[in-house]
Scaffold this active site. Structure first.
Site, PDB file in Angstrom:
ATOM      1  NE  ARG A  43      -1.331   0.006  -5.322  1.00 10.32           N
ATOM      2  CZ  ARG A  43      -0.057   0.412  -5.172  1.00 10.32           C
ATOM      3  NH1 ARG A  43       0.732  -0.171  -4.288  1.00 10.32           N
ATOM      4  NH2 ARG A  43       0.406   1.421  -5.889  1.00 10.32           N
TER       5      ARG A  43
ATOM      6  CB  SER B 270      -3.321   2.732 -10.515  1.00 12.53           C
ATOM      7  OG  SER B 270      -2.096   3.397 -10.438  1.00 12.53           O
TER       8      SER B 270
ATOM      9  CD  GLU C 236      -4.764   0.602  -6.801  1.00 12.17           C
ATOM     10  OE1 GLU C 236      -3.615   0.413  -7.235  1.00 12.17           O
ATOM     11  OE2 GLU C 236      -5.141   1.684  -6.334  1.00 12.17           O
TER      12      GLU C 236
END
Ligand code: FAD
Ligand code: EPU
Length: 350
Positions: free
Chosen positions: A167, A240, A337
Site C-alpha cells: 500500500r 479498508s 489507508e
C-alpha cells in the site's frame, strides 16, 4: 484552446465513495490531450495545494480540499507491443480499473485477474500499489507516466523508481508532487495462476471449475469481494480504512502467544509480519458499532461506513477512537489507508 473543463465551487459529494460533502473552490477536468497540455501550463497546477481526484474511493474529505482539484479523465487503452508470450499495454489515467482488468483478459492477457473489482481508476492504481488476493499491481507495471510538479516536466518512471511497497509507492510518499497521466503494464499471455489466497479455491469449486483460467479467477475474486465487502453504491465506504500493521517477527510471536486466534500473515519483508487489523478491531468490540451515521461495517470490521449523512470529521473521529482502543489493547498502531483531506488523522487541522 483546449477543452479543459473548469468549475468553481464544485460539490464533491458524488465524487467520493464515502459520500461525504465537500467543495472544491476550483475543479478542472481534462478529457483529452489538448486539455491536459492546457492544464500543465496552468500556474496553479505548479504552485500551491493540489488534489488529483480519481474516483474518490480511497480518500476521506474531513474538510474541503485547500486548493485546485483536478481530474485526469483520458480513457484510452492501447497495446504498444505484443509477441507470443507477452504484451505491453498502455492505459490512460481515467480508465476504470475493473474495466482494464476485463479488457486485458478479453485480449488474452493474464496477470491482473486477482485484482478484479477493486474500485477506482488506472491513474490511482500505482499510488498505493493496489493489492488483493495475493497480487499487487506493481508487479505488472513497467512504466508510470506522470507530470512532475517540481520540474514542470512529464516524466517516465520505471518500476524500480516507483518504489512499490505494501500500500505504498514513491507517489504516495511524495504526496503532491506527481500527476499520473498513464500507466504501462507488461502482461503475460499465460502465467501460473495464484489460487492460494483464502477462499479462491473454494469459490472456484463452488463455480464447478476444475481447470481454472485467468477469467475464472477474476470471477471467483469478484464473487468473494461482493460477499465480503460493503458495496459503496449501497453504503458509503472507502474499503479498508486501516492498513494491516506490519511488525517485527518477535512482536508477532509475542502477540500470538497472548491472542492465539489473531491471524498473522507473511509480509514482503521477511523480517516483518502482517497482523490482521480487522481481527483486532472486531476484538475490541467495534464491528457493527454506530455513532449516528458514522459506523464500523457489520460485514467487515476494517471498513468504516457512512449510513447516510455522516461528515468526514465524524468518520475521522470514529477512526481515531478505533485506533486508540487497538493501541491500548494490543500495543499496535493502526495507520489509515485512505488519504485524509483537510485534517490530520488525530483530527487537528491539516
Ligand atoms: P482516489 O480515491 O480518487 O485517490 C486516491 C489517492 O490517489 C489520492 O491521494 C489521490 O490524490 C491519488 N490519485 C488519484 N489519481 C491520481 C493521479 N492520476 N495522479 C496522482 N495521484 C492520483 N485498494 C486496494 O489496494 N485493494 C483492495 O482490495 C481495495 N478494495 C477496495 C474496496 C472498496 C469497496 C473500496 C471503496 C476501496 C477499495 N480499495 C482497495 C481502495 C481503492 O479502490 C484504491 O486505492 C484505488 O486505487 C483508488 O482509486 P481512485 O481512482 O478512487 O482514487
Ligand atoms: N477478519 C476478522 N473480522 C472481520 C473481517 C476479517 O476477524 O470483520 C479476519 C478474517 O477472518 C481473516 C483476516 O481478518 O482471517 C483477513 O481478512 P480479509 O481476507 O478480508 O483481508 P483483510 O486483511 O481484511 C486485505 C486488504 C483488502 C483486500 C483483502 C483481500 C488491507 C488493508 N486490506 O483485507 O484491501 O481486498 O485483503 O486481499 O491490506 C483495501 O485496501 O481497501 C482493501 C479492501
Amino acid at each position: 484552446m483546449g477543452t479543459l473543463r473548469l468549475l468553481e465551487n464544485a460539490p464533491l459529494v458524488t465524487r467520493n465513495t464515502f459520500r461525504v460533502p465537500a467543495t472544491a473552490s476550483l475543479f478542472a477536468e481534462a478529457r483529452d490531450r489538448a486539455a491536459l497540455d492546457e492544464l500543465f501550463g496552468y500556474a496553479s497546477l505548479r504552485n500551491g495545494p493540489l488534489l488529483v481526484l480519481g474516483e474518490g474511493s480511497n480518500l476521506l474529505f474531513a474538510g474541503d480540499p485547500p486548493g485546485l482539484v483536478v481530474s485526469i479523465a483520458l480513457r484510452g487503452i492501447t497495446i504498444l507491443e505484443r509477441d507470443d508470450d507477452r504484451a505491453l499495454v498502455r492505459a490512460d489515467a481515467g480508465v476504470n480499473w475493473n474495466d482494464l482488468v476485463h479488457w486485458t483478459l478479453g485480449h488474452g492477457l493474464e496477470g491482473l485477474e486477482n485484482l478484479a473489482l477493486i474500485p477506482g481508476n488506472v491513474g490511482a492504481a500505482p499510488i498505493q500499489n493496489i493489492g488483493a488476493y495475493g497480487s499487487e499491481v506493481g508487479e505488472f507495471i513497467e512504466t508510470v507516466e506522470a507530470f512532475d510538479r517540481d520540474s514542470g516536466e512529464l516524466r517516465r518512471l520505471g518500476r524500480a523508481a516507483c518504489a512499490f511497497g505494501y500500500r505504498d509507492s514513491v507517489f504516495k510518499r511524495e504526496g503532491e508532487r506527481w500527476v499520473v497521466v498513464a500507466v504501462e503494464f507488461r502482461l503475460p499471455s499465460r502465467h501460473e495462476l495464484r489460487l492460494d489466497y483464502a477462499g479462491i479455491r473454494e469459490e472456484l469449486a463452488a463455480m464447478s471449475i476444475d481447470t481454472p483460467r485467468a477469467s475464472h479467477v477474476a470471477e471467483a475474486v469478484t464473487r468473494l469481494r461482493t460477499r465480503k465487502l460493503p458495496n459503496p453504491a449501497v453504503i458509503g465506504n472507502a474499503g479498508s480504512f486501516f492498513k494491516n500493521p506490519q511488525v517485527a517477527a518477535d512482536v508477532a510471536t509475542a502477540l500470538k502467544a497472548e491472542h492465539a486466534a489473531l491471524p498473522i500473515f507473511p509480509a514482503n519483508n521477511p523480517a516483518l509480519r502482517k497482523l490482521s487489523a480487522a481481527w483486532m478491531i472486531e476484538n475490541c468490540g467495534w464491528k457493527g458499532h454506530r455513532d449516528g451515521d458514522a459506523g464500523v461495517s457489520a460485514q467487515h470490521a476494517l471498513v468504516l461506513v457512512n449510513h447516510g449523512h455522516a461528515t468526514g470529521a465524524q468518520l475521522l473521529d470514529l477512526a481515531h477512537r478505533v485506533a486508540t482502543s487497538v493501541r491500548e489493547r494490543f500495543g499496535v498502531m493502526l495507520e489509515p489507508e485512505p488519504r485524509i483531506i483537510g485534517a490530520r488523522f488525530d483530527g487537528s487541522p491539516a
